[in-house]
Write a protein that holds these residues in place. Structure first.
Motif: not given
Lengths: 302, 351, 272
Positions: A69-70, A73-74, A102-103
């Motif tokens: 996700a990391r 998802l951004h 977040g990233p």
């Protein structure tokens, strides 16, 4: 862009999602339809890594969710159910905190991106007022702005026009169409058929946790091989059309025919006046009602 | 996994506690000798004493009530018989006793009082008396080897301590036995349990939880008053000491068949102390005001009975008898003796 | 992420209201003591209070003793209980997870924010109490500003400051157990109030059992067992026994509860 295979979610003994295979292509505008309680929201939450599937796989932007996700998802903007924000902070502070959480949100460009997103949703002049004092429509706009800050490739929106007035709906619809035209993939979960009809090219319909229909809107609404006509002389026409008549309500007749032109010529030749004649197309509402069984709001004896 | 970890952590102290203690072949007599000569063995540590006696006494006796009826946490620095410090640690403060060659400092944090006294010949029990080593010395010093038997060793404060059990030699005592676990090298009592006749829990137990046998630095037992304004000089540490000096009464040489103890009785003081080993009888002359107060308290406490000579009460193995006033003076008789012994003593004093 | 949580903490008006209230009680006590000159009877009332009248330097320690039993744990429970459940209740949790903030990162950031709050609260209480104490009661009459410790022997001002700092550290560390309980409950429920109340229930139960002789076997494991041991820092010499046990006990509670919190939160369906 979105690909799910055999997606299942059970909460204890209750099966919310019972095997959904979604396919959303890049550039699509996809309407995800279904009655309340059909598993729509659970599916959306599984796409975003909020709810962990009991079985099956989710891929968003080519990466498995929630495992990676990391990494992806951004690049997705989301509005899940209702918008949410910290009530004691203003719009800019809220967006800034979320972006920093977040990233993929560069600090250097943050201010510019926030200004642009607020501009897009029509909140540019909102000032420092705390979100607590916002109207429902303003909160909805802020939620959309939050989804737009990182210029996402994919927008996953749940009821995006909820709480907006007609002019607001118009504005947001125009914004979404423009974004889609510019290459953003839209995934719209809604129970407002009109909205989906105006925004989406493809639709998927869920019912009781299953995807019962997934096709282009155009295909679903293709001619059915019948003709709908209106005439001030329905009795006469009925007598004439005997075997071909499918349905009659007042002066509206549905006639099965392969050749509407010949039918028209025949009726007019007999002196029957025709006020309206068109190939029959099903409305999206009819399609959805056919495909789904009953609203989950309404308890049934089983 | 988490649950397993928790179980291990909870069980660990018990597992360590259950480690078997190494016993030694030391005889009961040798242990008693070691205990007797341990008064000058330097040590320091932390001990806890738990008293199981609910004394119905208040006001002038609260310190005594706490000592015999509650948990007392002690910090000990011991350089010698007349150079030690015993602090009673409480959650919100502490009180300390600092002994030096000339006398005693008593410090009380909550009262902000620092009192300088000489060491009295007669006094009420104080915190330093329940320090396990001092308690063991007091209770075991008069025991004869034939009254003593060995008990299996226990681990106390991380040391293997052989145990000893002493029963009273003479009859008339309410103490059933004293169990003590002794550090064989130094003779220090590490754990002492006093059991009354009847009852499963000890009426008094005191044990070291950590002990260091090194000599503590001289500064550790020296009291330097932080605030000279709080210092008072007093001659007598407590009520018993004051009575001993000021009362004109003189107790007899023997009482109820028990011999007087050697602590200066009859010569200078008016407080009589009788008995051997841990059979103890004390006769305390009380002036009118004090005895009226005490008589009221005793009469109101549950369990008090009317004896021929006065009000009698037994709290665990501790008996009290307050005689009716004669010439405006009463005797408070107390000790680890039976009610019959008390009655006999009261009768003798009334003659 | 940690920066984000810290910004949320300091920009939240509630943080400062709680810290303000936390200071109000010791300050009120100090003013009442100064006005009436009535020290509590020996053996009653919070630690150090009877000693404060003659020397305000001990008031920070007294202030810690005043807030330690209830006010401080309540405020820590409120903040820690709100950490995850508050976001869930406001609906912002789903946006943070979908952002994606990363569940473990989010939890670590929340934990750090709670730690910062605890430290901040303790520091503000102590510093305020120092100024209030010295202003109302003076710095005592002893030579060179020495402070009378619990053991009756004087502490140099340097020692007094050091021990107050150690006491602050110990009190803050003691609060971590509460914070861990509240944080764990915060990931279990979506109601911040329930999480805070749950943590407080644990504390009340623990305090109650501590007063019960029959619960003696349980007592060394109760989270509040060694809280008041910070008083031992003001004895001369310092009595480390309970302090060491207190730190060990809190460490175990924190480790176990954080493990449970992490296990629960990383596998939890965010349905709020």
């Amino acid at each position: 862009m979105i690909r799910t295979r055999g997606l299942v979610k059970r909460y204890g003994g209750v099966t919310a999602v019972a095997g959904i295979d979604l396919d959303v292509e890049s550039g699509d505008s996809y309407g995800f339809l279904g009655p309340n309680g059909s598993g729509k929201t659970t599916t959306v939450r599984m796409l975003l890594g909020l709810v962990l599937p009991t079985a099956g796989t989710v891929e968003v932007l080519g990466a498995p969710i929630p495992k990676r996700a990391r990494q992806v998802l951004h690049r997705v903007g989301a509005l899940v159910e209702s918008p949410a924000a910290y009530g004691h902070l203003g719009a800019r502070a809220n967006l800034s905190l979320l972006d920093a959480a977040g990233p993929g949100g560069s600090r250097r460009t943050r201010r510019a991106r926030i200004d642009e997103a607020l501009e897009q949703v029509g909140l540019a002049e909102v000032g420092r007022r705390p979100v607590r004092a916002y109207s429902l429509g303003m909160r909805q706009r802020l939620g959309l702005a939050a989804a737009l800050i990182r210029r996402p490739e994919l927008l996953i929106l749940d009821e995006p026009t909820n709480g907006l007035d007609p002019r607001g709906i118009q504005e947001i619809r125009a914004l979404l169409l423009a974004l889609n035209a510019a290459g953003t993939t839209l995934f719209l979960s809604s129970h407002l058929l009109a909205e989906v009809e105006q925004l989406c090219r493809r639709v998927g319909v869920v019912d009781r946790g299953r995807l019962v229909l997934q096709d282009t809107l155009a295909a679903l609404r293709a001619p059915t091989g019948a003709v709908v006509l209106r005439t001030p002389d329905p009795e006469w026409a009925v007598g004439l059309l005997d075997g071909e008549l499918a349905e009659r309500s007042g002066d509206r007749l549905v006639v099965r025919t392969d050749d509407p032109a010949a039918l028209n010529a025949r009726l007019v030749g007999q002196g029957i006046r025709i006020t309206e004649l068109a190939a029959q197309r099903r409305t999206l509402e009819e399609v959805v009602l056919d495909a789904t069984t009953t609203s989950a709001d309404r308890p049934e004896a089983s | 996994m988490v649950a397993t970890g928790v179980a291990v952590l909870v069980a660990l102290p018990y597992a360590v506690g259950a480690l078997p203690a190494r016993d030694s072949a030391v005889s009961a007599g040798a242990l008693l000798d070691a205990v007797r000569s341990s008064a000058d063995v330097p040590h320091s540590g932390y001990a806890e004493s738990v008293g199981g006696l609910a004394l119905p006494l208040t006001e002038d006796f609260t310190a005594l009530t706490d000592l015999l009826g509650a948990r007392t946490r002690l910090r000990v620095w011991w350089r010698g018989d007349t150079d030690w410090r015993v602090d009673t640690v409480r959650a919100t403060g502490e009180s300390g006793l600092y002994r030096d060659a000339d006398g005693l400092w008593s410090w009380d944090f909550e009262r902000r009082s620092a009192v300088r006294t000489t060491e009295p010949t007669v006094r009420l029990p104080r915190a330093a008396d329940v320090e396990p080593a001092a308690l063991a010395r007091r209770l075991l010093s008069e025991a004869r080897p034939r009254d003593a038997e060995r008990l299996p060793a226990r681990r106390v404060a991380g040391r293997d301590a052989p145990g000893i059990r002493v029963r009273p030699a003479a009859g008339g005592s309410t103490i059933d036995r004293v169990d003590a676990w002794i550090d064989p090298g130094s003779g220090l009592g590490l754990r002492v349990e006093v059991h009354g006749t009847g009852g499963t829990r000890p009426v008094l137990e005191s044990a070291y939880l950590s002990l260091d046998l090194g000599t503590p630095p001289p500064a550790s037992t020296r009291f330097v008053p932080a605030d000279p304004a709080t210092v008072r000089g007093e001659i007598n540490t407590d009520l018993a000491a004051a009575i001993n000096v000021f009362s004109p009464a003189r107790p007899p040489a023997t009482l109820a068949g028990l011999p007087a103890r050697g602590e200066g009785v009859g010569s200078v003081g008016s407080v009589g102390s009788y008995g051997t080993g841990f059979t103890l009888l004390i006769a305390l002359p009380l002036p009118g005001r004090l005895s009226r107060q005490l008589r009221g308290q005793l009469a109101d406490s549950p369990g008090a009975t009317r004896a021929a000579a006065g009000v009698r009460l037994a709290v665990g193995p501790l008996s009290l008898l307050l005689t009716d006033p004669v010439d405006r003076r009463s005797w408070l008789l107390t000790g680890t003796v039976t009610a019959a012994t008390l009655d006999r003593a009261a009768a003798e004093l009334a003659r | 992420m940690i920066g984000v949580e810290l910004r949320k903490l300091v920009r939240r008006p509630r943080t400062w209201v709680v810290i303000g209230l936390l200071n109000a009680l010791p300050t009120l006590v100090a003013v009442l003591l100064a006005v009436t000159d009535l020290a509590p009877r020996p053996g009653t009332g919070p630690a150090f209070l009877s000693a404060v009248l003659s020397n305000g330097v001990l008031f920070p320690a007294a202030a810690l003793a005043i807030v330690l039993p209830l006010f401080l744990p309540v405020s820590v429970a409120i903040v820690a209980g709100d950490a995850v459940a508050g976001e869930a209740q406001a609906g912002t949790l789903r946006y943070l997870i979908a952002r994606p903030a990363g569940r473990t990162r989010l939890l670590v950031a929340k934990l750090v924010a709670v730690l910062v709050f605890v430290a901040l609260a303790v520091v503000v209480v102590t510093v305020t109490a120092y100024f209030v104490g010295t202003a109302l009661f003076g710095t005592g009459s002893l030579d060179g500003g020495a402070v009378g410790a619990v053991s009756g022997v004087p502490l140099s001002p340097r020692q007094a400051v050091w021990r107050t700092v150690l006491a602050m550290a110990y009190v803050a560390f003691s609060m971590l157990g509460v914070a861990a309980v509240a944080l764990f409950l915060s990931t279990v429920t979506d109601s911040p109030l329930a999480a805070a109340m749950g943590a407080l229930a644990v504390l009340v139960a623990s305090s109650l059992l501590l007063t019960l002789e029959a619960a003696g076997a349980l007592q060394p494991y109760l989270p509040t067992r060694y809280w008041l041991a910070f008083v031992d820092l003001f004895r001369q010499p310092i009595l480390w026994r309970d302090l060491v046990r207190g730190i060990g006990l809190q460490a175990v509670y924190v480790a176990v509860l954080l493990a449970a919190t992490w296990a629960n939160f990383t596998t939890k369906d965010i349905t709020s």
